[in-house]
Design an enzyme around this catalytic site. Structure first.
Site, mmCIF file in Angstrom:
data_model
loop_
_atom_site.group_PDB
_atom_site.id
_atom_site.type_symbol
_atom_site.label_atom_id
_atom_site.label_comp_id
_atom_site.label_asym_id
_atom_site.label_seq_id
_atom_site.Cartn_x
_atom_site.Cartn_y
_atom_site.Cartn_z
ATOM 1 N N LYS A 46 0.805 -1.000 0.141
ATOM 2 C CA LYS A 46 0.100 -0.045 0.047
ATOM 3 C C LYS A 46 0.749 1.206 0.068
ATOM 4 O O LYS A 46 1.655 1.405 0.633
ATOM 5 C CB LYS A 46 -1.038 -0.037 1.284
ATOM 6 C CG LYS A 46 -2.023 1.035 1.251
ATOM 7 C CD LYS A 46 -2.839 0.712 2.224
ATOM 8 C CE LYS A 46 -3.760 1.925 2.313
ATOM 9 N NZ LYS A 46 -5.044 1.837 3.319
ATOM 10 N N ASP A 106 -13.738 3.365 11.387
ATOM 11 C CA ASP A 106 -14.345 2.919 9.923
ATOM 12 C C ASP A 106 -14.702 1.694 9.723
ATOM 13 O O ASP A 106 -14.408 1.081 8.850
ATOM 14 C CB ASP A 106 -12.807 3.335 9.139
ATOM 15 C CG ASP A 106 -13.760 3.722 7.669
ATOM 16 O OD1 ASP A 106 -14.759 4.032 7.537
ATOM 17 O OD2 ASP A 106 -12.927 3.717 6.676
HETATM 18 N N1 LIG Z 1 -4.677 -6.758 3.830
HETATM 19 C C1 LIG Z 1 -5.747 -6.709 3.089
HETATM 20 N N2 LIG Z 1 -6.009 -7.997 2.406
HETATM 21 C C2 LIG Z 1 -6.930 -7.765 1.483
HETATM 22 N N3 LIG Z 1 -7.522 -6.826 0.799
HETATM 23 C C3 LIG Z 1 -7.152 -5.657 1.231
HETATM 24 C C4 LIG Z 1 -6.212 -5.571 2.415
HETATM 25 N N4 LIG Z 1 -5.915 -4.209 2.303
HETATM 26 C C5 LIG Z 1 -6.650 -3.476 1.495
HETATM 27 N N5 LIG Z 1 -7.399 -4.505 0.861
HETATM 28 C C6 LIG Z 1 -8.331 -3.949 -0.288
HETATM 29 O O1 LIG Z 1 -7.514 -3.093 -0.926
HETATM 30 C C7 LIG Z 1 -8.373 -1.971 -1.525
HETATM 31 C C8 LIG Z 1 -7.910 -0.607 -0.897
HETATM 32 O O2 LIG Z 1 -7.954 -0.580 0.413
HETATM 33 P P1 LIG Z 1 -7.403 0.622 1.065
HETATM 34 O O3 LIG Z 1 -7.622 0.284 2.573
HETATM 35 O O4 LIG Z 1 -6.045 1.060 0.650
HETATM 36 O O5 LIG Z 1 -8.213 1.717 0.499
HETATM 37 P P2 LIG Z 1 -10.006 1.857 0.478
HETATM 38 O O6 LIG Z 1 -10.680 1.136 1.549
HETATM 39 O O7 LIG Z 1 -10.299 1.673 -0.986
HETATM 40 O O8 LIG Z 1 -10.068 3.583 0.624
HETATM 41 P P3 LIG Z 1 -9.813 4.350 1.898
HETATM 42 O O9 LIG Z 1 -8.380 4.280 2.221
HETATM 43 O O10 LIG Z 1 -10.002 5.885 1.059
HETATM 44 O O11 LIG Z 1 -10.794 4.020 2.914
HETATM 45 C C9 LIG Z 1 -9.755 -2.404 -0.915
HETATM 46 O O12 LIG Z 1 -10.494 -3.134 -1.875
HETATM 47 C C10 LIG Z 1 -9.356 -3.413 0.293
HETATM 48 O O13 LIG Z 1 -10.798 -4.302 0.501
#
Ligand SMILES: Nc1ncnc2c1ncn2[C@@H]1O[C@H](COP(=O)(O)OP(=O)(O)OP(=O)(O)O)[C@@H](O)[C@H]1O
Length: 265
Positions: free
Chosen positions: A53, A148
């Protein structure tokens, strides 16, 4: 020298970095959030999957956003719990910070309910809420509030719950007075997580609801729940005086939910 990278150009830099300078293999982009981008990568030897990320390029010089991202990393490091992806490593690539964590192979409650049409009974909804409250009580014990806990951030993986996205998580400030909360979602104490859990529980219960009337009514009228459920939800949602902690909310869970009803979907 200040470089400007478009997201597209920076994506390519990330791919090249992972492919040629680490022991991982780039698989795909899995999501673009408000301030970050997440990619799925895998260990070239073990094939274990991870999430990489990074901050969006447009935020690279914004101190407040960088600080938030650092806090997200710090909180993930501190949590170290089985229901949270483990932190692996962090760094910077061309001045843009990134971190890596375990990939959670599962589905979100958003996908389950809205894409797959999963339906939860009252007992299953309470069982899931109980497990969620147990996890959240652990966060609070470590002084952290997630803030959240929405359906896209709660996953079911191997029949256990996993929580992701600590981008809005904060350290608990004990001196917040729950009765004076203006915006419970942003509270820096347990009330925020309990409030989100109230909404989460409503999503579970609504999965089993088919409208009988055209006009939309309140959840209290539409769901026709036992009175102790209505009171419980109203306390989570702060319509009535809230619970003093996640533990308090656990102790007051209505009905008998000890008989584990599986919530596979
Ligand atoms: N550890 C993880 N394992 C599996 N999927 C993940 C993981 N972390 C994030 N994701 C997935 O990656 C995508 C991006 O997640 P992220 O948390 O970066 O941002 P977001 O939730 O889309 O936005 P924001 O940060 O604005 O809340 C999402 O679809 C989330 O389900």
């Amino acid at each position: 020298m200040i470089h400007y990278f478009s997201e597209k150009k920076y994506d390519q830099l990330v791919k090249n970095y992972i492919q040629y300078e680490t022991n991982y293999r780039f698989i795909e982009e899995i999501g673009v959030g408000s301030y970050g981008v997440a990619y799925l990568i895998e260990d070239s030897i073990t094939s274990s999957k991870y999430v990489f990320k990074r901050l969006k390029t447009k935020h690279r010089h914004k101190n407040s956003v960088r600080q938030k991202f650092r806090q997200e990393i710090q909180i993930l490091k501190e949590l170290e719990l089985p229901n949270v992806p483990s932190f692996i490593t962090s760094g910077e690539l061309h001045e843009i910070p990134f971190y890596m964590m375990d990939y959670v192979d599962g589905k979100t409650f958003e996908q389950a309910i809205f894409q797959e049409g999963a339906v939860f009974t009252l007992e299953q909804s309470l069982q899931i809420t109980k497990e969620l409250l147990e996890i959240v009580a652990e966060f609070h014990k470590k002084g952290i509030v997630h803030r959240d806990l929405r359906i896209p951030n709660i996953l079911l993986s191997n029949n256990s719950l996993k929580i992701i996205d600590f981008g809005l998580a904060a350290y608990i400030k004990e001196n917040n007075q729950p009765e004076k909360l203006v915006n419970p979602k942003r509270a820096q104490n347990h009330s925020s997580d309990l409030y989100f859990i109230g909404h989460f529980l409503l999503f579970l219960l609504y999965s089993n609801y088919s409208p009988t009337k055209k006009k939309e009514r309140s959840w209290q009228e539409e769901l026709r729940l036992p009175i102790e459920m209505v009171n419980y939800l109203e306390r989570l949602l702060l319509i009535q005086p809230g619970f003093s902690s996640a533990h308090d909310a656990l102790l007051n869970l209505p009905l008998h939910v000890e008989n584990h009803e599986s919530f596979y979907f």
